[in-house]
Scaffold this active site. Structure first.
Site, short mmCIF file in Angstrom:
data_model
loop_
_atom_site.label_atom_id
_atom_site.label_comp_id
_atom_site.label_asym_id
_atom_site.label_seq_id
_atom_site.Cartn_x
_atom_site.Cartn_y
_atom_site.Cartn_z
N TRP A 124 20.64 42.93 28.41
CA TRP A 124 20.99 41.52 28.73
C TRP A 124 20.10 40.51 29.06
CZ3 TRP A 124 25.59 39.91 27.23
CH2 TRP A 124 26.69 40.85 27.15
N ASP A 146 19.89 36.60 37.52
CA ASP A 146 21.44 37.17 37.00
C ASP A 146 21.57 38.19 37.87
OD1 ASP A 146 23.58 38.14 35.86
OD2 ASP A 146 22.65 37.98 33.91
N LYS A 197 32.57 42.79 37.49
CA LYS A 197 31.79 44.14 37.80
C LYS A 197 32.35 44.54 39.19
CE LYS A 197 29.23 43.86 33.99
NZ LYS A 197 29.32 44.57 32.95
#
Length: 365
Positions: free
Chosen positions: A105, A175, A199
């Site tokens: 990511w 992030d 999440k």
């Protein structure tokens, strides 16, 4: 365990707490305070304005946010933040922004940043297969960088930073999509934190952005309205039609964290216990289960591992699915096995999985 009632170990969307699911079930029929389904309540209603206000307050309380932070509830996921951040902080700057390339990511963020200006990849784990994170001695930060960007937890590779990175005189951007509200956070040391919900804190559709007022004041004046944090701050996250349902569920999660769990320190204790069970099972298996990440960089959220052969991994996954354990396949870029231990997953669920793993190893010889 009833195999029709699977336990969710998926990398996302993750499991939600049972008490929250029961409230969501009721709210789909009718929100008690309103008498209407959550799926049909106007985003312009006074009730929804109160939801946004309470949710902002809950996040401020849970994280101990300084007053100069704006709490925004946006759309587009972390992927949109990959663009909004360099548009806001990098455009027109003479020095490159610094990025860490620690996994799948964080790699996605690099290409979007390069559209806005120069970036410097401060460290990359690609050569080592993203099996570890850098030590402080490997990171030579520049005092001239407009910001440092990194991901606190790489969900695909199962890597997590257990410290704050960077210089105090360079804005930190992080992030935290996969470990947001899973543990206490030194939020005051960051300039911008972002996390999509699916999440630890709710269903897909909403992204939480915590951004300092100084970032907004120094942003370019010609940004498109929807891609300008100031637009959303001024409109209290109702600049356009927001994901009402997803935001409401995040509110329920913050109430659960505060009232049922007892705050982020207690949530961290529970998450450490879950991860400890999983890593002990790996370490005690004498190499039958082979952890992917270096020990010091292991994630508390995503436990990644392999078995001796791809064929044995497929047998494991099939047996796990039949036994009621869902979402254990590794990411398509890495394969293997991944057990995600997000906030809503119970300690009992992890105990059941580790028991299954012990039994599978014994039967496999």
């Amino acid at each position: 365990m009833n195999p029709l009632n699977h336990l969710n170990f998926s990398g996302g969307p993750g499991a939600l707490p049972e008490s929250v699911l029961l409230q969501v079930q009721q709210s789909i029929i009718a929100v008690p305070e309103v008498g209407l389904s959550i799926l049909g309540i106007s985003h312009r209603s006074d009730w929804f304005a109160s939801v946004v206000a309470e949710l902002e307050g809950n996040i401020r309380e849970l994280m101990g946010l300084p007053e100069d932070f704006h709490v925004l509830f946006l759309q587009g996921g972390a992927t949109q933040q990959f663009s909004m951040i360099p548009m806001t902080l990098l455009r027109g700057k003479p020095h490159p922004a610094e990025y860490l390339h620690t996994g799948y990511w964080s790699g996605k963020a690099l290409a979007e940043a390069r559209r806005e200006g120069a970036i410097r990849v401060l460290w990359s784990g690609e050569a080592s297969g993203f099996r570890r994170l850098p030590g402080d001695e490997e990171l030579a930060y520049s005092p001239d960088a407009p910001y440092l960007h990194y991901i606190s937890n790489e969900t695909v590779e199962g890597l997590q930073f257990h410290r704050v990175l960077g210089r105090d005189d360079v804005p930190r951007v992080c992030d935290m999509s996969s470990d947001f509200l899973s543990q206490p956070c030194e939020a005051e040391r960051y300039s911008l934190i972002y996390a999509h919900a699916q999440k630890n804190i709710g269903p897909a559709g909403v992204t939480v952005v915590l951004v300092r007022d100084g970032v907004l004041k120094n942003a370019p004046a010609d940004l498109p309205g929807f891609l300008d944090y100031r637009s959303h701050a001024q409109a209290h996250s109702i600049f356009n039609t927001p994901p009402v349902f997803a935001i409401y569920v995040v509110l329920l999660i913050t109430r659960w964290l505060r009232n049922e769990i007892g705050g982020l320190s207690r949530m961290a204790e529970i998450n450490r216990s879950k991860a400890g069970l999983m890593y002990r099972r790996l370490d005690d298996s004498h190499g039958f289960y082979r952890g992917r990440a270096e020990t010091q960089d292991r994630s508390l959220m995503n436990v990644t591992f392999n078995l001796a052969t791809p064929e044995l991994e497929q047998r494991f996954l099939a047996a796990a699915q039949a036994a009621g354990f869902s979402g254990l396949s590794g990411h398509r870029s890495t394969g293997g096995i991944r057990a995600s231990l997000y906030n809503g997953l119970t300690l009992s669920a992890v105990e059941q999985l580790t028991g299954f793993m012990e039994d599978f190893q014994r039967k496999a010889g």
